[in-house]
Scaffold this active site. Sequence first.
Site, short mmCIF file in Angstrom:
data_model
loop_
_atom_site.label_atom_id
_atom_site.label_comp_id
_atom_site.label_asym_id
_atom_site.label_seq_id
_atom_site.Cartn_x
_atom_site.Cartn_y
_atom_site.Cartn_z
N SER A 30 0.40 -0.91 -0.05
CA SER A 30 0.31 -0.15 -0.05
C SER A 30 0.85 1.21 -0.09
O SER A 30 2.13 1.13 0.36
CB SER A 30 -0.66 0.33 1.35
N GLY A 31 0.30 2.27 -0.68
CA GLY A 31 0.72 4.13 -0.21
C GLY A 31 1.39 4.03 -1.45
O GLY A 31 0.11 3.66 -3.05
N THR A 33 4.24 4.85 -3.16
CA THR A 33 5.50 3.93 -3.78
C THR A 33 4.62 2.73 -4.35
O THR A 33 6.00 2.56 -5.79
CB THR A 33 6.53 3.56 -3.02
N ALA A 90 7.50 1.59 3.28
CA ALA A 90 7.67 2.08 4.14
C ALA A 90 8.20 2.98 4.93
O ALA A 90 8.28 4.27 3.58
CB ALA A 90 9.43 0.96 4.43
N GLY A 102 2.83 1.32 8.00
CA GLY A 102 1.31 1.53 8.72
C GLY A 102 1.16 3.42 9.06
O GLY A 102 0.03 3.72 9.30
N GLY A 103 2.03 3.88 8.10
CA GLY A 103 2.04 5.86 8.22
C GLY A 103 0.04 5.49 7.29
O GLY A 103 -0.24 6.70 7.19
N GLU A 110 -0.72 -6.00 5.34
CA GLU A 110 1.52 -5.59 4.71
C GLU A 110 1.45 -6.56 5.86
O GLU A 110 2.64 -7.29 5.04
CB GLU A 110 1.53 -4.14 5.27
N LYS A 128 13.07 8.13 3.46
CA LYS A 128 13.24 6.70 4.54
C LYS A 128 14.45 5.84 5.06
O LYS A 128 14.18 4.83 5.67
CB LYS A 128 12.04 5.79 3.56
O1 LIG Z 1 2.76 0.81 5.58
C1 LIG Z 1 2.32 1.68 4.76
C2 LIG Z 1 1.20 2.09 4.68
O2 LIG Z 1 0.49 1.55 5.94
C3 LIG Z 1 2.89 2.19 3.17
O3 LIG Z 1 3.80 1.42 2.42
C4 LIG Z 1 3.61 3.10 4.04
O4 LIG Z 1 3.01 3.85 3.89
C5 LIG Z 1 4.53 4.14 3.06
O5 LIG Z 1 3.91 4.23 1.97
P1 LIG Z 1 4.64 5.59 0.90
O6 LIG Z 1 4.88 4.68 -0.67
O7 LIG Z 1 3.78 6.58 0.27
O8 LIG Z 1 5.83 6.26 0.94
#
Ligand SMILES: O=C(CO)[C@H](O)[C@H](O)COP(=O)(O)O
Length: 271
Positions: A30-31, A33, A90, A102-103, A110, A128
Site C-alpha cells: 500500500s501507499g 510508492t 515503508a 503503517g503510515g 501488509e 526513508k
Molecule cells: O506502510 C504503509 C501503509 O500503511 C506504506 O507502505 C508506507 O506508509 C509507505 O508509503 P509511501 O509509499 O506512500 O511512502
Amino acid sequence: MSVEESKRAAAKVAVANHYPKDAKWVGIGSGTTIVYVVEAIKAAGLDTALTRYVPTGYQSRQLIINAGLTAVEFDAIPAGTVLDVAFDGADEVDDELNCIKGGGACLFQEKIVAMQAKQFICVADSRKLQPRLLSSWKYVPVEVAPIAAYRVLRKLTALGSVKPAIRTNVSSKEGPLKTDQDFFIIDAPFPPLLTEADVAAGKDGSGTAGVWEVKELARQIKQISGVLEVGIFSGLTGPQAQAAGGIGGQRPVAAYFGMPDGTVSVRKADV
Ligand SMILES: O=C(CO)[C@H](O)[C@H](O)COP(=O)(O)O
C-alpha cells in the site's frame, strides 16, 4: 530528480531484480510508492494472465484491478500457497532492514502478506533511508481494537512512549480513523531504536526508562491485549524463516531507495 521520479526509479530496479518471470502469486503493498511497482510490472511486458496479486488493503486492491491484473484477497489464497514475492513501501528502514510501516494505516494486512511470501522486497525514496528506526519518522503505528484503545494507550506510555495518540481522520469526517479491519491506529512516539549491532556493541538506549531495541519493543507492544499488529517489521527474513521451517519473515531481503541524483541505492539483508 523529484521524489516521485526517484520512487519510480527504485520500483523499476526492484521489479527487474526480484519479480520471478513465472510468478504465480505476488503480494502488492500500500501507499504511493507501490503504484510505481505495479507500473513497472506492467511495463516489463510479462505474461501476467495466470498471476494472482494479493492486496494489502482497499487501495492496493483497487490499484491491482485498475491495472488490469487479477486480485485475490488474502483469505482466498489456497491453503499451503506461498507467495513468490511481496513488494511494499515503508515509512522508515534502518541499517539492518527493520522497517516502520503503517503510515497509511494498512500495517496488519501488509504484515501477513509479507510473511506469506518467499521474499519481501521494500521500495522507497531516500527520505526513508536511516541508520536507526524513528530517526526521521517519529512514531510506531499500532493497530488496536477500538474497545481496548485507551488501555493500549496507557500500556504504551508505560513502555516509554511519549504522548501516544489515536489517529484521527484527515477528511472532514471527525473521529478516529478506521482501518480496513474497522480497527483504530495508535501512533506511539519513541526515541530512535537500537539495532542488533548497537546492542551487541553494548549500547543501552537513551539513558531514560523504556524499551529501545527494535525487536524487543515490537515484541512487547504485540503482547498488549487489544493490539492486532504493530508497525515494526523486524526479525527473520523470508529465507531465514524458511530455513527455520516456517513460511516467511517480516523483514525485507532487500530495500531499494530512489535517490535525489537519480541513482537507486540498495540495502540487502544478511541472507
Ligand atoms: O506502510 C504503509 C501503509 O500503511 C506504506 O507502505 C508506507 O506508509 C509507505 O508509503 P509511501 O509509499 O506512500 O511512502
